[in-house]
Each structure stands twice: as structure tokens, then as C-alpha cells.
Design a protein around this motif. Sequence first.
Motif, PDB file in Angstrom:
ATOM      1  N   ALA A  82      51.248  48.479  40.427  1.00  9.99           N
ATOM      2  CA  ALA A  82      51.905  48.330  41.732  1.00  9.99           C
ATOM      3  C   ALA A  82      51.698  46.913  42.285  1.00  9.99           C
ATOM      4  CB  ALA A  82      51.370  49.369  42.715  1.00  9.99           C
ATOM      5  N   GLN A  83      50.502  46.369  42.103  1.00 12.23           N
ATOM      6  CA  GLN A  83      50.218  45.002  42.558  1.00 12.23           C
ATOM      7  C   GLN A  83      51.138  44.012  41.851  1.00 12.23           C
ATOM      8  OE1 GLN A  83      48.196  43.786  44.861  1.00 12.23           O
ATOM      9  NE2 GLN A  83      48.295  41.622  44.355  1.00 12.23           N
ATOM     10  N   ASN A  84      51.263  44.142  40.545  1.00  7.64           N
ATOM     11  CA  ASN A  84      52.141  43.248  39.789  1.00  7.64           C
ATOM     12  C   ASN A  84      53.593  43.391  40.238  1.00  7.64           C
ATOM     13  OD1 ASN A  84      50.289  41.868  38.263  1.00  7.64           O
ATOM     14  ND2 ASN A  84      50.599  43.063  36.409  1.00  7.64           N
ATOM     15  N   SER A  85      54.027  44.618  40.449  1.00  6.63           N
ATOM     16  CA  SER A  85      55.411  44.859  40.893  1.00  6.63           C
ATOM     17  C   SER A  85      55.665  44.228  42.256  1.00  6.63           C
ATOM     18  CB  SER A  85      55.705  46.353  40.957  1.00  6.63           C
ATOM     19  OG  SER A  85      55.698  46.907  39.672  1.00  6.63           O
ATOM     20  N   ALA A  86      54.725  44.392  43.175  1.00  4.61           N
ATOM     21  CA  ALA A  86      54.885  43.827  44.514  1.00  4.61           C
ATOM     22  C   ALA A  86      54.956  42.301  44.453  1.00  4.61           C
ATOM     23  CB  ALA A  86      53.734  44.272  45.415  1.00  4.61           C
ATOM     24  N   LEU A  87      54.131  41.706  43.621  1.00  6.00           N
ATOM     25  CA  LEU A  87      54.168  40.247  43.477  1.00  6.00           C
ATOM     26  C   LEU A  87      55.491  39.794  42.860  1.00  6.00           C
ATOM     27  CD1 LEU A  87      50.515  39.573  42.277  1.00  6.00           C
ATOM     28  CD2 LEU A  87      51.519  38.900  44.470  1.00  6.00           C
ATOM     29  N   ALA A  88      55.973  40.510  41.856  1.00  4.73           N
ATOM     30  CA  ALA A  88      57.234  40.154  41.207  1.00  4.73           C
ATOM     31  C   ALA A  88      58.404  40.253  42.188  1.00  4.73           C
ATOM     32  CB  ALA A  88      57.476  41.039  39.992  1.00  4.73           C
ATOM     33  N   VAL A  89      58.426  41.318  42.983  1.00  7.30           N
ATOM     34  CA  VAL A  89      59.487  41.497  43.979  1.00  7.30           C
ATOM     35  C   VAL A  89      59.466  40.364  45.000  1.00  7.30           C
ATOM     36  CG1 VAL A  89      60.225  42.966  45.912  1.00  7.30           C
ATOM     37  CG2 VAL A  89      59.710  43.993  43.700  1.00  7.30           C
ATOM     38  N   ALA A  90      58.272  39.897  45.337  1.00  8.57           N
ATOM     39  CA  ALA A  90      58.133  38.807  46.306  1.00  8.57           C
ATOM     40  C   ALA A  90      58.399  37.435  45.676  1.00  8.57           C
ATOM     41  CB  ALA A  90      56.732  38.835  46.908  1.00  8.57           C
ATOM     42  N   GLY A  91      58.721  37.427  44.373  1.00  9.58           N
ATOM     43  CA  GLY A  91      58.997  36.166  43.699  1.00  9.58           C
ATOM     44  C   GLY A  91      57.749  35.388  43.343  1.00  9.58           C
ATOM     45  N   LYS A  92      56.619  36.087  43.314  1.00 10.57           N
ATOM     46  CA  LYS A  92      55.350  35.434  42.990  1.00 10.57           C
ATOM     47  C   LYS A  92      54.910  35.799  41.587  1.00 10.57           C
ATOM     48  CE  LYS A  92      53.868  35.365  47.778  1.00 10.57           C
ATOM     49  NZ  LYS A  92      52.871  35.817  48.734  1.00 10.57           N
ATOM     50  N   ARG A  93      53.988  35.015  41.063  1.00 10.76           N
ATOM     51  CA  ARG A  93      53.454  35.243  39.727  1.00 10.76           C
ATOM     52  C   ARG A  93      52.559  36.477  39.721  1.00 10.76           C
ATOM     53  NH1 ARG A  93      49.010  32.014  38.303  1.00 10.76           N
ATOM     54  NH2 ARG A  93      48.132  33.005  36.518  1.00 10.76           N
ATOM     55  N   GLU A  94      52.705  37.304  38.680  1.00  9.27           N
ATOM     56  CA  GLU A  94      51.843  38.473  38.543  1.00  9.27           C
ATOM     57  C   GLU A  94      50.405  38.028  38.355  1.00  9.27           C
ATOM     58  OE1 GLU A  94      53.534  40.638  35.274  1.00  9.27           O
ATOM     59  OE2 GLU A  94      55.032  41.581  36.548  1.00  9.27           O
ATOM     60  N   LYS A  95      49.464  38.863  38.794  1.00 11.35           N
ATOM     61  CA  LYS A  95      48.049  38.520  38.758  1.00 11.35           C
ATOM     62  C   LYS A  95      47.360  39.075  37.521  1.00 11.35           C
ATOM     63  CE  LYS A  95      44.979  37.988  42.419  1.00 11.35           C
ATOM     64  NZ  LYS A  95      44.492  38.372  43.719  1.00 11.35           N
ATOM     65  N   PHE A  96      47.895  40.179  36.986  1.00 12.90           N
ATOM     66  CA  PHE A  96      47.261  40.870  35.868  1.00 12.90           C
ATOM     67  C   PHE A  96      48.228  40.983  34.694  1.00 12.90           C
ATOM     68  CE2 PHE A  96      45.400  42.437  39.784  1.00 12.90           C
ATOM     69  CZ  PHE A  96      44.049  42.316  39.541  1.00 12.90           C
ATOM     70  N   SER A  97      47.678  40.949  33.506  1.00 11.40           N
ATOM     71  CA  SER A  97      48.452  41.131  32.282  1.00 11.40           C
ATOM     72  C   SER A  97      47.990  42.428  31.626  1.00 11.40           C
ATOM     73  CB  SER A  97      48.203  39.950  31.350  1.00 11.40           C
ATOM     74  OG  SER A  97      48.730  40.211  30.068  1.00 11.40           O
ATOM     75  N   PHE A  98      48.946  43.224  31.128  1.00 11.39           N
ATOM     76  CA  PHE A  98      48.617  44.468  30.437  1.00 11.39           C
ATOM     77  C   PHE A  98      49.219  44.393  29.041  1.00 11.39           C
ATOM     78  CE2 PHE A  98      49.426  49.017  29.447  1.00 11.39           C
ATOM     79  CZ  PHE A  98      48.117  49.457  29.514  1.00 11.39           C
ATOM     80  N   LEU A  99      48.344  44.376  28.026  1.00  7.15           N
ATOM     81  CA  LEU A  99      48.786  44.259  26.650  1.00  7.15           C
ATOM     82  C   LEU A  99      47.873  45.096  25.761  1.00  7.15           C
ATOM     83  CD1 LEU A  99      50.740  42.824  24.657  1.00  7.15           C
ATOM     84  CD2 LEU A  99      49.055  40.996  24.505  1.00  7.15           C
ATOM     85  N   ASN A 100      48.481  45.869  24.898  1.00  9.27           N
ATOM     86  CA  ASN A 100      47.724  46.730  23.962  1.00  9.27           C
ATOM     87  C   ASN A 100      46.731  47.636  24.669  1.00  9.27           C
ATOM     88  OD1 ASN A 100      49.046  45.592  21.712  1.00  9.27           O
ATOM     89  ND2 ASN A 100      47.601  43.894  21.695  1.00  9.27           N
ATOM     90  N   GLY A 101      47.125  48.151  25.832  1.00 11.80           N
ATOM     91  CA  GLY A 101      46.288  49.092  26.561  1.00 11.80           C
ATOM     92  C   GLY A 101      45.144  48.479  27.335  1.00 11.80           C
ATOM     93  N   LYS A 102      45.130  47.133  27.449  1.00  8.32           N
ATOM     94  CA  LYS A 102      44.034  46.464  28.152  1.00  8.32           C
ATOM     95  C   LYS A 102      44.574  45.507  29.200  1.00  8.32           C
ATOM     96  CE  LYS A 102      40.671  46.998  24.550  1.00  8.32           C
ATOM     97  NZ  LYS A 102      39.466  46.434  23.952  1.00  8.32           N
ATOM     98  N   TRP A 103      43.792  45.370  30.277  1.00 11.62           N
ATOM     99  CA  TRP A 103      44.145  44.488  31.385  1.00 11.62           C
ATOM    100  C   TRP A 103      43.331  43.212  31.332  1.00 11.62           C
ATOM    101  CZ3 TRP A 103      48.050  45.503  34.639  1.00 11.62           C
ATOM    102  CH2 TRP A 103      48.510  46.807  34.743  1.00 11.62           C
ATOM    103  N   LYS A 104      43.935  42.124  31.805  1.00 12.09           N
ATOM    104  CA  LYS A 104      43.197  40.883  31.984  1.00 12.09           C
ATOM    105  C   LYS A 104      43.862  40.106  33.113  1.00 12.09           C
ATOM    106  CE  LYS A 104      44.232  37.268  29.234  1.00 12.09           C
ATOM    107  NZ  LYS A 104      44.050  36.413  28.098  1.00 12.09           N
ATOM    108  N   LEU A 105      43.130  39.175  33.673  1.00 18.02           N
ATOM    109  CA  LEU A 105      43.690  38.306  34.704  1.00 18.02           C
ATOM    110  C   LEU A 105      44.562  37.230  34.062  1.00 18.02           C
ATOM    111  CD1 LEU A 105      40.548  37.779  36.953  1.00 18.02           C
ATOM    112  CD2 LEU A 105      42.629  38.987  37.585  1.00 18.02           C
ATOM    113  N   ILE A 106      45.618  36.869  34.750  1.00 21.55           N
ATOM    114  CA  ILE A 106      46.485  35.803  34.243  1.00 21.55           C
ATOM    115  C   ILE A 106      46.042  34.482  34.852  1.00 21.55           C
ATOM    116  CG2 ILE A 106      48.840  34.904  34.187  1.00 21.55           C
ATOM    117  CD1 ILE A 106      49.847  37.760  34.303  1.00 21.55           C
TER     118      ILE A 106
END
Length: 83
Positions: free
Chosen positions: A59-83
Motif C-alpha cells: 500500500a505504501q508503494n502504491s500510494a507513492l506511485a500514485v503521488a508520482g513519487k519513487r517507491e520506497k520498497f522493492s519486492f523480489l523473489n518473496g523478499k523486501w528491501k529498501l530502494i
Amino acid sequence: FLEISGGAVTLVEAAEAVLLDSKNTPLTAREISDIAVQRKLINPKSQKPWVHLHAALKAQNSALAVAGKREKFSFLNGKWKLI
């Protein structure tokens, strides 16, 4: 909001703190929530806090994307990390 000594912290804030301390090693939502509970960052009322944490990060990533901002978290292969 979840309780923390001296204030309240959101799941997103707890995840960010855990990921920063992990030197940005990718972690699963369950690993993040387990560490956050151990560190007393969160006091979950749910039996499965990682499910809520995962949803909060998406939800945080979606809200940032809608606001035209860079996402804060990356989700790849079932794991999260900060961007």
C-alpha cells in the motif's frame, strides 16, 4: 498504529527500521515482522503480523506511485528491501 515504548510506530516504519539495520539484506515479510516483534518495535494483535506488514508495504508503494513519487520498497523473489 502499533505500540512502542515512548510512542507509536507504523508497520511501514518498523519495516524500514529493520531493513536499515539489516544493511539492506532482502528479508521476507515474516522475517521483518519477527525481528520487529523481537525488538519491541511492534506489538501485533494478529496471529500473522507478516500478512499485514506485507499489505502495508504494498500500500505504501502504491500510494507513492500514485503521488508520482519513487517507491520506497522493492519486492523480489518473496523478499523486501529498501530502494
